[in-house]
Motif scaffolding. Structure first.
Motif, PDB file in Angstrom:
ATOM      1  N   VAL A   1       0.840  -1.204   0.000  1.00 51.17           N
ATOM      2  CA  VAL A   1       0.000   0.000   0.000  1.00 51.17           C
ATOM      3  C   VAL A   1       0.872   1.250   0.000  1.00 51.17           C
ATOM      4  O   VAL A   1       0.579   2.225  -0.700  1.00 51.17           O
ATOM      5  N   ALA A   2       1.969   1.230   0.771  1.00 56.93           N
ATOM      6  CA  ALA A   2       2.863   2.392   0.831  1.00 56.93           C
ATOM      7  C   ALA A   2       3.493   2.688  -0.525  1.00 56.93           C
ATOM      8  O   ALA A   2       3.717   3.847  -0.871  1.00 56.93           O
ATOM      9  N   GLU A   3       3.763   1.635  -1.302  1.00 51.73           N
ATOM     10  CA  GLU A   3       4.369   1.817  -2.627  1.00 51.73           C
ATOM     11  C   GLU A   3       3.372   2.337  -3.660  1.00 51.73           C
ATOM     12  O   GLU A   3       3.749   3.025  -4.594  1.00 51.73           O
ATOM     13  N   LEU A   4       2.114   1.966  -3.518  1.00 47.96           N
ATOM     14  CA  LEU A   4       1.145   2.203  -4.588  1.00 47.96           C
ATOM     15  C   LEU A   4       0.196   3.370  -4.388  1.00 47.96           C
ATOM     16  O   LEU A   4      -0.312   3.901  -5.367  1.00 47.96           O
ATOM     17  N   LEU A   5      -0.076   3.732  -3.144  1.00 51.27           N
ATOM     18  CA  LEU A   5      -1.135   4.709  -2.900  1.00 51.27           C
ATOM     19  C   LEU A   5      -0.609   5.986  -2.252  1.00 51.27           C
ATOM     20  O   LEU A   5       0.272   5.939  -1.400  1.00 51.27           O
ATOM     21  N   GLU A   6      -1.201   7.088  -2.640  1.00 55.03           N
ATOM     22  CA  GLU A   6      -0.906   8.372  -2.009  1.00 55.03           C
ATOM     23  C   GLU A   6      -1.623   8.420  -0.654  1.00 55.03           C
ATOM     24  O   GLU A   6      -2.583   7.677  -0.434  1.00 55.03           O
ATOM     25  N   PRO A   7      -1.171   9.308   0.246  1.00 56.05           N
ATOM     26  CA  PRO A   7      -1.733   9.329   1.602  1.00 56.05           C
ATOM     27  C   PRO A   7      -3.263   9.329   1.700  1.00 56.05           C
ATOM     28  O   PRO A   7      -3.805   8.542   2.485  1.00 56.05           O
ATOM     29  N   PRO A   8      -3.996  10.139   0.933  1.00 55.15           N
ATOM     30  CA  PRO A   8      -5.455  10.094   1.112  1.00 55.15           C
ATOM     31  C   PRO A   8      -6.052   8.710   0.821  1.00 55.15           C
ATOM     32  O   PRO A   8      -6.852   8.196   1.614  1.00 55.15           O
ATOM     33  N   GLN A   9      -5.631   8.090  -0.266  1.00 54.89           N
ATOM     34  CA  GLN A   9      -6.149   6.769  -0.604  1.00 54.89           C
ATOM     35  C   GLN A   9      -5.649   5.720   0.388  1.00 54.89           C
ATOM     36  O   GLN A   9      -6.389   4.811   0.775  1.00 54.89           O
ATOM     37  N   ARG A  10      -4.394   5.836   0.791  1.00 54.97           N
ATOM     38  CA  ARG A  10      -3.803   4.893   1.741  1.00 54.97           C
ATOM     39  C   ARG A  10      -4.552   4.936   3.076  1.00 54.97           C
ATOM     40  O   ARG A  10      -4.912   3.903   3.642  1.00 54.97           O
ATOM     41  N   LEU A  11      -4.810   6.129   3.574  1.00 51.20           N
ATOM     42  CA  LEU A  11      -5.488   6.267   4.867  1.00 51.20           C
ATOM     43  C   LEU A  11      -6.940   5.789   4.787  1.00 51.20           C
ATOM     44  O   LEU A  11      -7.430   5.136   5.718  1.00 51.20           O
ATOM     45  N   ARG A  12      -7.602   6.083   3.686  1.00 52.63           N
ATOM     46  CA  ARG A  12      -8.982   5.583   3.512  1.00 52.63           C
ATOM     47  C   ARG A  12      -8.998   4.056   3.474  1.00 52.63           C
ATOM     48  O   ARG A  12      -9.865   3.415   4.064  1.00 52.63           O
TER      49      ARG A  12
ATOM     50  N   ASP B   1     -12.432  11.080   8.064  1.00 50.25           N
ATOM     51  CA  ASP B   1     -13.717  11.779   7.875  1.00 50.25           C
ATOM     52  C   ASP B   1     -13.508  13.277   7.626  1.00 50.25           C
ATOM     53  O   ASP B   1     -14.219  13.882   6.836  1.00 50.25           O
ATOM     54  N   ALA B   2     -12.511  13.870   8.320  1.00 48.15           N
ATOM     55  CA  ALA B   2     -12.237  15.300   8.184  1.00 48.15           C
ATOM     56  C   ALA B   2     -11.255  15.597   7.049  1.00 48.15           C
ATOM     57  O   ALA B   2     -10.940  16.761   6.803  1.00 48.15           O
ATOM     58  N   GLU B   3     -10.754  14.555   6.382  1.00 47.69           N
ATOM     59  CA  GLU B   3      -9.734  14.684   5.350  1.00 47.69           C
ATOM     60  C   GLU B   3      -8.494  15.415   5.863  1.00 47.69           C
ATOM     61  O   GLU B   3      -7.854  16.184   5.159  1.00 47.69           O
ATOM     62  N   ASP B   4      -8.155  15.126   7.126  1.00 46.97           N
ATOM     63  CA  ASP B   4      -6.958  15.668   7.754  1.00 46.97           C
ATOM     64  C   ASP B   4      -5.873  14.600   7.618  1.00 46.97           C
ATOM     65  O   ASP B   4      -5.675  13.757   8.496  1.00 46.97           O
ATOM     66  N   TRP B   5      -5.173  14.643   6.489  1.00 44.16           N
ATOM     67  CA  TRP B   5      -4.241  13.573   6.141  1.00 44.16           C
ATOM     68  C   TRP B   5      -3.028  13.544   7.057  1.00 44.16           C
ATOM     69  O   TRP B   5      -2.482  12.466   7.327  1.00 44.16           O
ATOM     70  N   LYS B   6      -2.599  14.707   7.546  1.00 41.90           N
ATOM     71  CA  LYS B   6      -1.466  14.729   8.471  1.00 41.90           C
ATOM     72  C   LYS B   6      -1.840  14.013   9.773  1.00 41.90           C
ATOM     73  O   LYS B   6      -1.080  13.154  10.251  1.00 41.90           O
ATOM     74  N   ALA B   7      -2.974  14.339  10.348  1.00 39.81           N
ATOM     75  CA  ALA B   7      -3.417  13.675  11.588  1.00 39.81           C
ATOM     76  C   ALA B   7      -3.654  12.186  11.337  1.00 39.81           C
ATOM     77  O   ALA B   7      -3.352  11.346  12.191  1.00 39.81           O
ATOM     78  N   GLY B   8      -4.175  11.855  10.162  1.00 39.08           N
ATOM     79  CA  GLY B   8      -4.372  10.451   9.813  1.00 39.08           C
ATOM     80  C   GLY B   8      -3.066   9.696   9.746  1.00 39.08           C
ATOM     81  O   GLY B   8      -2.969   8.549  10.195  1.00 39.08           O
ATOM     82  N   GLY B   9      -2.040  10.332   9.191  1.00 39.34           N
ATOM     83  CA  GLY B   9      -0.726   9.706   9.121  1.00 39.34           C
ATOM     84  C   GLY B   9      -0.131   9.463  10.505  1.00 39.34           C
ATOM     85  O   GLY B   9       0.471   8.411  10.761  1.00 39.34           O
ATOM     86  N   VAL B  10      -0.328  10.417  11.398  1.00 36.46           N
ATOM     87  CA  VAL B  10       0.157  10.263  12.780  1.00 36.46           C
ATOM     88  C   VAL B  10      -0.556   9.083  13.441  1.00 36.46           C
ATOM     89  O   VAL B  10       0.073   8.237  14.092  1.00 36.46           O
ATOM     90  N   ALA B  11      -1.875   9.024  13.276  1.00 34.13           N
ATOM     91  CA  ALA B  11      -2.650   7.932  13.876  1.00 34.13           C
ATOM     92  C   ALA B  11      -2.242   6.584  13.283  1.00 34.13           C
ATOM     93  O   ALA B  11      -2.071   5.599  14.015  1.00 34.13           O
ATOM     94  N   LEU B  12      -2.074   6.530  11.973  1.00 33.25           N
ATOM     95  CA  LEU B  12      -1.689   5.275  11.320  1.00 33.25           C
ATOM     96  C   LEU B  12      -0.302   4.822  11.794  1.00 33.25           C
ATOM     97  O   LEU B  12      -0.073   3.625  11.995  1.00 33.25           O
ATOM     98  N   ASN B  13       0.597   5.758  12.016  1.00 35.30           N
ATOM     99  CA  ASN B  13       1.927   5.401  12.510  1.00 35.30           C
ATOM    100  C   ASN B  13       1.841   4.829  13.927  1.00 35.30           C
ATOM    101  O   ASN B  13       2.559   3.884  14.261  1.00 35.30           O
ATOM    102  N   ARG B  14       0.968   5.377  14.765  1.00 38.22           N
ATOM    103  CA  ARG B  14       0.775   4.831  16.114  1.00 38.22           C
ATOM    104  C   ARG B  14       0.210   3.413  16.025  1.00 38.22           C
ATOM    105  O   ARG B  14       0.629   2.526  16.780  1.00 38.22           O
ATOM    106  N   ILE B  15      -0.710   3.204  15.099  1.00 43.68           N
ATOM    107  CA  ILE B  15      -1.272   1.859  14.898  1.00 43.68           C
ATOM    108  C   ILE B  15      -0.178   0.902  14.431  1.00 43.68           C
ATOM    109  O   ILE B  15      -0.062  -0.217  14.925  1.00 43.68           O
ATOM    110  N   ARG B  16       0.625   1.344  13.489  1.00 42.24           N
ATOM    111  CA  ARG B  16       1.701   0.504  12.946  1.00 42.24           C
ATOM    112  C   ARG B  16       2.635   0.029  14.048  1.00 42.24           C
ATOM    113  O   ARG B  16       2.973  -1.158  14.133  1.00 42.24           O
ATOM    114  N   ARG B  17       3.051   0.952  14.901  1.00 38.73           N
ATOM    115  CA  ARG B  17       3.972   0.570  15.993  1.00 38.73           C
ATOM    116  C   ARG B  17       3.304  -0.406  16.963  1.00 38.73           C
ATOM    117  O   ARG B  17       3.927  -1.388  17.379  1.00 38.73           O
ATOM    118  N   ALA B  18       2.069  -0.153  17.316  1.00 39.51           N
ATOM    119  CA  ALA B  18       1.372  -1.033  18.258  1.00 39.51           C
ATOM    120  C   ALA B  18       1.125  -2.408  17.648  1.00 39.51           C
ATOM    121  O   ALA B  18       1.297  -3.436  18.323  1.00 39.51           O
TER     122      ALA B  18
END
Length: 153
Positions: A33-44, A114-131
């Motif tokens: 997913v990281a190779e193929l999708l841009e952040p908005p599509q990846r986070l969705r 939902d808010a299309e806040d891609w920066k906050a989504g990236g932060v949240a996804l990184n926390r999920i990844r580590r956990a």
């Protein structure tokens, strides 16, 4: 008729679903997913994947401890082998990490998408990844305790 084979099946099936799902998501899906999708599509995509996977994990987080505690109760806590106690401990930690992910970073990911806040989504996804990475390592350790643990003595 004893329920032990059914309880063991439910226990192992729950572990397989949960740990196997984490392995697939972390080792296979995440890099692709990281190779193929841009952040908005990846986070969705991740938000939708987790929405489906977490339904199954919630079931596993109920089923695994319930079946394990019933099996443990049949033997007796004091008479149970050391590896069972270690499995129980690591399982409790794994459940705690999952509950943290589902109620913290995943909730934040949903809000960000939902808010299309891609920066906050990236932060949240990184926390999920580590956990999830931590939980995957614990899951593999727990499987090792289950299968090789009798060697501990």
């Amino acid at each position: 008729m004893t329920l032990e084979p059914l309880l063991r099946f439910l226990h192992i099936a729950g572990v397989t679903l949960w740990v196997g799902g984490m392995f697939f998501a972390y080792v296979c899906l995440r890099p692709a997913v990281a190779e193929l999708l841009e952040p908005p599509q990846r986070l969705r995509l991740w938000q939708r994947v987790f929405a489906r996977f977490f339904v199954w994990v919630w079931g596993a987080v109920v089923l695994i401890p319930a079946s394990g505690l019933i099996l443990l109760g049949r033997v007796g806590f004091a008479a149970a082998p050391l590896n069972w106690h270690l499995m129980l401990t690591s399982g409790v930690v794994m459940v705690a990490i999952f509950v943290y992910v589902a109620t913290g970073p995943y909730a934040a990911l949903k809000r960000a998408v939902d808010a299309e806040d891609w920066k906050a989504g990236g932060v949240a996804l990184n926390r999920i990844r580590r956990a999830v990475g931590s939980n995957l390592m614990l899951g593999v350790l727990t499987i090792g305790l289950a299968t090789l643990g009798r060697m501990l003595g």
